[in-house]
Design a protein around this motif. Structure first.
Motif, short mmCIF file in Angstrom:
data_model
loop_
_atom_site.label_atom_id
_atom_site.label_comp_id
_atom_site.label_asym_id
_atom_site.label_seq_id
_atom_site.Cartn_x
_atom_site.Cartn_y
_atom_site.Cartn_z
N PRO A 1 -14.42 20.02 4.62
CA PRO A 1 -13.67 21.12 5.22
C PRO A 1 -14.02 21.37 6.70
N ALA A 2 -15.03 20.66 7.26
CA ALA A 2 -15.49 21.00 8.60
C ALA A 2 -14.37 20.96 9.64
N ASP A 3 -13.51 19.93 9.59
CA ASP A 3 -12.48 19.79 10.62
C ASP A 3 -11.12 20.33 10.19
N GLY A 4 -11.07 20.97 9.06
CA GLY A 4 -9.79 21.52 8.61
C GLY A 4 -9.63 21.28 7.13
N ASP A 5 -8.69 22.04 6.51
CA ASP A 5 -8.50 21.85 5.07
C ASP A 5 -7.06 21.50 4.74
N ARG A 6 -6.28 21.12 5.77
CA ARG A 6 -4.88 20.74 5.50
C ARG A 6 -4.67 19.31 5.95
N SER A 7 -3.77 18.63 5.24
CA SER A 7 -3.53 17.20 5.52
C SER A 7 -3.18 16.98 6.98
N ASP A 8 -2.20 17.78 7.49
CA ASP A 8 -1.74 17.47 8.85
C ASP A 8 -2.83 17.71 9.88
N GLU B 1 21.63 30.72 -4.59
CA GLU B 1 21.57 29.28 -4.86
C GLU B 1 20.30 28.68 -4.25
N VAL B 2 19.63 27.83 -5.00
CA VAL B 2 18.41 27.20 -4.49
C VAL B 2 18.66 25.72 -4.22
N SER B 3 18.39 25.28 -2.98
CA SER B 3 18.57 23.87 -2.64
C SER B 3 17.22 23.22 -2.39
N LEU B 4 17.11 21.98 -2.82
CA LEU B 4 15.90 21.21 -2.55
C LEU B 4 16.19 20.33 -1.33
N ASP B 5 15.57 20.71 -0.22
CA ASP B 5 15.88 20.08 1.07
C ASP B 5 15.18 18.73 1.21
N ASP B 6 15.74 17.88 2.03
CA ASP B 6 15.10 16.61 2.43
C ASP B 6 14.68 15.76 1.25
N PHE B 7 15.46 15.75 0.18
CA PHE B 7 15.08 14.96 -0.99
C PHE B 7 15.03 13.48 -0.59
N GLY B 8 13.95 12.84 -0.93
CA GLY B 8 13.80 11.43 -0.57
C GLY B 8 12.72 11.23 0.48
N THR B 9 12.23 12.33 1.07
CA THR B 9 11.18 12.15 2.08
C THR B 9 9.84 12.65 1.55
N GLY B 10 9.88 13.37 0.46
CA GLY B 10 8.63 13.96 -0.03
C GLY B 10 8.17 13.23 -1.27
N LEU C 1 0.85 -1.20 0.00
CA LEU C 1 0.00 0.00 0.00
C LEU C 1 0.89 1.25 0.00
N PRO C 2 0.34 2.40 -0.42
CA PRO C 2 1.09 3.65 -0.29
C PRO C 2 1.51 3.85 1.17
N ASN C 3 2.70 4.42 1.39
CA ASN C 3 3.14 4.67 2.77
C ASN C 3 2.75 6.09 3.19
N ARG C 4 3.28 6.53 4.34
CA ARG C 4 2.80 7.81 4.87
C ARG C 4 3.16 8.99 3.97
N GLN C 5 4.29 8.84 3.26
CA GLN C 5 4.66 9.96 2.39
C GLN C 5 3.69 10.14 1.23
N LEU C 6 3.43 8.99 0.57
CA LEU C 6 2.52 9.06 -0.56
C LEU C 6 1.13 9.47 -0.07
N LEU C 7 0.78 9.02 1.13
CA LEU C 7 -0.50 9.39 1.71
C LEU C 7 -0.59 10.91 1.81
N GLU D 1 1.09 13.15 0.24
CA GLU D 1 1.09 13.77 -1.09
C GLU D 1 -0.30 13.70 -1.71
N ARG D 2 -0.88 12.46 -1.71
CA ARG D 2 -2.18 12.29 -2.39
C ARG D 2 -3.28 13.02 -1.63
N LEU D 3 -3.20 12.99 -0.31
CA LEU D 3 -4.22 13.67 0.48
C LEU D 3 -4.19 15.16 0.16
N GLY D 4 -2.97 15.71 0.10
CA GLY D 4 -2.82 17.14 -0.22
C GLY D 4 -3.50 17.46 -1.55
N THR D 5 -3.26 16.61 -2.55
CA THR D 5 -3.84 16.87 -3.88
C THR D 5 -5.36 16.75 -3.82
#
Ligand code: C2E
Ligand code: MG
Ligand code: MG
Length: 966
Positions: A395-402, A589-598, A279-285, A287-291
């Motif tokens: 939206p009753a209990d919130g509109d953000r994944s966390d 310079e722009v860095s992409l932080d925490d690559f591999g967790t998102g 099954l999708p893990n917490r990261q994919l969860l 991501e998909r929930l956000g979308t």
């Protein structure tokens, strides 16, 4: 002095023979130090030797002339050469010329490699009268040939497929790896053209491709090639144009990226899916929930936890526990709609997300309770288990994944408190579920004002030179009573409450001021990186604010960087990308932080304006990690380099990790092993001290050649050590594969020579592992047993460079090892060159991008100015009185329509000095005096005034006075 051979004496002219001879000797002496010449009589006795030949053995003519040539010092050091000479003398006396390579000794003891020839010279009756030896020093040529052979050998042995292609697309040369890759013999391959193997080019496209190559000098692209058996292989192709004399050809390097593609798929799989249930893990969860929350107005989130699962795990064993989790996953999936998302959040927790639920979520939850409660039969055991479920809805209990997940959790907690095996729906006030949060939120409101925040700085180190090249600013909060609070705890609160905007501003200002102060203090150039939050990134004027802060502090934007995470970019992707582009255009310079967790979507990464990928510490492997982990990290590094991005590894906690990263071409690192984040003063001290990583650890080439011997028999190791003592190499030895791996982690190794049969791991297995961890090492097997299959397999897949048999021949073994070192050094050189080229390319691309944006800004500015000027012109034309514009150099630059009428002139009025173009009566007005003048029968009030603002110069205005001129 021997008589001059008749054939050398010109017949007609009559200079005295001695003159001719002297002249000839002089000619021969002037041939240069690398050409020897002489003369032998038919007895093989030396009668003449030129100066170069004599100097080489430091002899005078008297010491050698009159001696048999083969007894002279030149021939004493090499018996083989002397024998060839004797044969050549015999042949020459029979009238046959000889030419061959010999070794000739010099007085310094050196042996010269010479191209030697011996020619017979005939008298008038056709008899051999003299023999002429001559020789040319070809030591250099031999060295070059040797080098060439070595290079050829390296090319032939290279793991990459290398090819040469002519302008017509035909293959001209190919190494063994290229033949292997395509499943063709060299002869077959050399009969083909690029379109025969490249699936993306046909003969009509080829001229375009060649043209593109000639234009740019090099190309890099991904395509796929056709194997002889019909399947296609994805490859990464680098092409460079080589032009020598008037011909050009392409040098093509083809990298088989099947492994990388597989690793990419595997990375995605590992990062986004739970290995046990699929099954999708917490990261994919997340991501998909956000979308889903963005696209669906109504969404239910159910958190399901198995009741007392630990009891099953402990009582029946973890493998039954695993089977229960798999069965539960299947039952959940079977109960919900195919459009719902089922994820495993970890342990015995599942999350179900239902966008636009078609039945009330409570009904679904009930069905889930019943589904899980049905007995499961696993390996003969009947297992009974129930679950508890918490529900929150948007939206009753919130509109953000966390928020939603936290609230569904609170409801789950409630269900468990009420006795488990039931459903509970969230019904609390915001944050009621987390009392500590409220305390922190209140405290955080005072933190900035009360000066409780501070910045610490963690060094970032370049893995090529080992020097500190930057620092990351990390926020610290010390509360007077709550103590030190971790950023991971308070930053989400600051983010949710909006406090992050003020805090983020403070961080930016503080970090930039600090960096500028360090530069003013004369510390080495150092890039300051600041973490941005999602809210900051969504502020419309972020780039401008940073630009102003940089300008005010005087900090070069190239010494500043920002870190963002993938999840921050998702919400308003286009706006975020625009911000980052604007920042990069400044040089930030722009860095992409925490690559591999998102999201870690590789194709997505291509679209991001990012300079550096920061690999999250969960993906930074240690030497004890499975080889698979290392190949994932390597795939990320390769991919980022392919996108011209640098790679920084976070959370490096050991020397072994640092060495492993360096060996795999990671560019930079940060982590506790080098230093945790520290207050500014401590960073300063560290920089002044010049702290760095020992370059030897990073595999720099100014260190000693290092050989690792692996054999479980001590006497063999001892014998090899004795044999190699004189070579001056650093020799390390291990008596088992495990010990060898430990040594590889601690020391940079060039060449590994391993026994095959050892307890534990065989030599081939060890070298396979070494290849995965340290692909640049040269690996050889020394074994008494020829287990042909495993060894040929290992050679074919590139794990082993050579197989040597025991017992060994001392000279041969030494020669093989020397060759291995030479090969390694060649590869290192190429590697370094490649890195330098890549770095230069990156810099170039960066510069180019900056230039482009500067030009664009300039163009925009120009267009704006032209627009404004045209508008102003139109406006002034409409003013019914004459107006003239004079620039600060006194040139007339503007005249409106009434002004042109007044001067009775058209456009050619402009561009010349105003004093010449305007009537003399206006002269005092030009100098600032207001006065009455008479022009074209009219009286005018003339006055001029200086322009203000950006424009410089004066404006002269004539106001008509009523009545005709007096
Ligand atoms: P991050 O940007 O990924 O920062 C790296 C984190 O890893 C830091 O934690 C650092 O102390 C920690 N770390 C460094 N080396 C090692 C190591 O070798 N091992 C381990 N286990 N950890 C290491 P910290 O300081 O607790 O910061 C956590 C996160 O808080 C940061 O993650 C960043 O996302 C956020 N953060 C910190 N300062 C700021 C800030 O000023 N603004 C914003 N918006 N976020 C910040
Ligand atoms: Mg960071
Ligand atoms: Mg990070």
């Amino acid at each position: 002095m021997p008589p001059c051979p008749p054939a050398l004496t010109p017949a007609e002219a009559d200079p005295r023979p001695s003159d001719v001879e002297t002249a000839l000797h002089e000619v021969l002496d002037r041939l240069g130090p690398s050409i020897f010449a002489g003369l032998l009589d038919t007895e093989g006795v030396l009668r003449y030797a030129n100066q170069a030949a004599l100097s080489a053995i430091e002899s005078s003519p008297e010491q050698v002339l009159g001696r048999r040539f083969d007894t002279t010092p030149w021939w004493q050091a090499c018996e083989q050469s002397r024998q060839r000479l004797q044969q050549a003398v015999a042949s020459a006396l029979r009238g046959e010329a000889s030419r061959f390579d010999v070794r000739v000794a010099t007085s310094s003891g050196a042996l010269l490699a010479m191209d030697f020839s011996l020619l017979p010279l005939y008298d008038t009756e056709g008899r051999v009268a003299w023999l002429i030896p001559s020789a040319r020093d070809v030591t250099e040529r031999e060295q070059v040939q040797h080098q060439l052979q070595l290079t050829r050998h390296a090319v032939e042995q290279a793991n990459d497929a290398l090819l040469q292609v002519g302008p017509d697309g035909a293959f001209r040369d190919a190494n063994a790896a290229a033949c292997r890759l395509l499943g063709l013999s060299r002869e077959q391959l050399l009969r083909l053209r690029v379109p025969d193997i490249d699936t993306q080019v046909d003969m009509t496209h080829w001229p375009q491709r060649w043209h593109a190559l000639c234009e740019s000098g090099s190309l890099r692209f991904e395509t796929s090639v056709r194997h002889q058996q019909g399947h296609e292989i994805p490859v990464d192709v680098s092409v460079s144009l080589v032009t020598s004399d008037s011909t050009s050809f392409a040098h093509v390097c083809i990298d088989d990226i099947r492994e990388r593609r597989a690793a990419e798929r595997r990375i995605r799989q590992l990062l986004q899916f739970d290995q046990l249930t699929g099954l999708p893990n917490r990261q994919l969860l997340f991501e998909r929930l956000g979308t889903m929350l963005q696209t669906t107005s109504h969404t239910a989130v159910l958190v399901l936890e198995l009741d007392r699962f630990k009891r099953i795990n402990d009582g029946l064993g973890p493998h039954i526990g695993d089977a229960v989790l798999r069965e539960a996953a299947q039952r959940i999936t079977a109960t919900v709609r195919s459009t719902d998302l089922v994820a495993r959040r970890g342990g015995d927790e599942f999350v179900i997300v239902m966008p636009a639920p078609s039945v009330p979520s409570l009904h679904t939850a009930q069905a889930l309770l019943e589904g899980i409660a049905r007995p499961m039969v696993i390996e003969g055991h009947e297992v009974h288990i129930t679950c508890s479920i918490g529900i929150a809805t948007a939206p009753a209990d919130g509109d953000r994944s966390d928020t939603l997940l936290r609230r569904a959790n609170a409801a789950l907690h409630q269900a468990k408190l009420l006795g488990r095996n039931q459903v509970s729906v969230y019904a609390g006030m915001p944050h009621e579920d987390d009392p500590e949060r409220l305390v922190l939120e209140t405290a955080l409101r005072h933190a900035l004002r009360d000066d409780q925040l501070d910045l610490h700085y963690q060094p970032q180190i370049d893995l090529v030179h080992g020097r500190i090249v930057g620092v990351e600013a990390l926020l610290r909060w010390q509360h007077p009573t709550l103590g030190r609070i971790a950023p991971d705890r308070f930053i989400p609160i600051a983010e949710e409450t909006g406090l992050i905007v003020a805090i983020g501003d403070w961080v930016l200002r503080r970090a930039i001021e600090q960096a500028a102060a360090w530069q003013r203090a004369g510390l080495p150039p150092l890039r300051m990186a600041v973490n941005l939050s999602a809210r900051q990134l969504h502020q419309p004027d972020l780039a401008r604010r940073i630009e102003c802060l940089l300008a005010a502090s005087g900090l070069d934007p190239r010494l500043f960087g920002v870190e963002v995470t993938e999840s921050m970019l998702i919400a308003k992707f286009d706006q975020a990308v625009r911000h980052l582009q604007a920042l990069r255009a400044l040089g930030v310079e722009v860095s992409l932080d925490d690559f591999g967790t998102g999201y870690s979507s590789l194709s997505y990464l291509r679209r991001l304006p990012v300079d550096v990928v920061k690999i999250d510490r969960s993906l930074v492997p240690d030497v004890t990690a499975p080889a698979e982990d290392v190949s994932i990290t390597r795939a990320i590094i390769t991919m980022a380099h392919g996108l011209r991005m640098k790679v920084l590894a976070e959370g490096v906690e050991s020397e072994g990790q640092a060495a492993l990263l360096a060996a795999n071409q990671c560019d930079q690192m940060q982590g506790y092993w080098f230093s945790a984040a520290m207050p500014a003063a401590a960073v300063e001290a560290m920089l002044q001290e010049g702290r760095h990583i020992d370059p030897a650890l990073l595999g720099q080439r100014d260190r000693q050649r290092t050989l690792l011997l692996v054999d479980d028999e001590d006497n063999i190791v001892a014998a090899l050590r004795r044999l190699l003592r004189a070579e001056g190499w650093r020799v390390l030895s291990a008596c088992s594969a495990e010990q060898a791996l430990q040594l590889m982690a601690r020391h940079p190794i060039d060449v590994i020579l391993s026994d095959q049969r050892m307890p534990g791991m065989t030599g081939v297995e060890l070298l396979r592992r070494a290849r995965q961890l340290y692909p640049d090492t040269i690996r050889l097997v020394l074994s008494g047993y020829t287990e042909l299959q495993s060894i040929t397999d290992a050679i074919n897949e590139g794990a082993i460079y050579k197989f040597l048999a025991k017992p060994w021949d001392d000279d041969e073994l030494r020669a093989h090892l020397r060759e291995a070192f030479a090969l390694k050094e060649l590869a290192d050189r190429n590697h370094r060159l490649d890195q330098e080229v890549q770095a230069a390319n990156r810099e170039l691309a960066e510069l180019n991008a900056r230039l482009q944006s500067l030009l664009a800004a300039q163009r925009e500015q120009n267009e704006r100015e032209v627009g404004t000027r045209e508008a102003a012109q139109e406006l002034l034309d409409a003013v019914p009185v004459p107006v003239f514009g004079i620039d600060d150099e006194g040139l007339l630059v503007f005249a409106n329509a009434p002004a042109r009428v007044l001067c009775e002139r058209g456009g050619d009025l402009l561009g010349a000095p105003a004093v010449e173009q305007l009537p003399p009566v206006l002269q005092p007005a030009l100098e600032g005096q207001a006065l009455f003048v008479t022009l074209v029968d009219r009286r005018w009030w003339a006055m001029s005034r200086a322009l203000t603002g950006h424009a410089r110069g004066r404006l002269l205005v004539l106001l008509p006075q009523s009545g005709a001129a007096r």
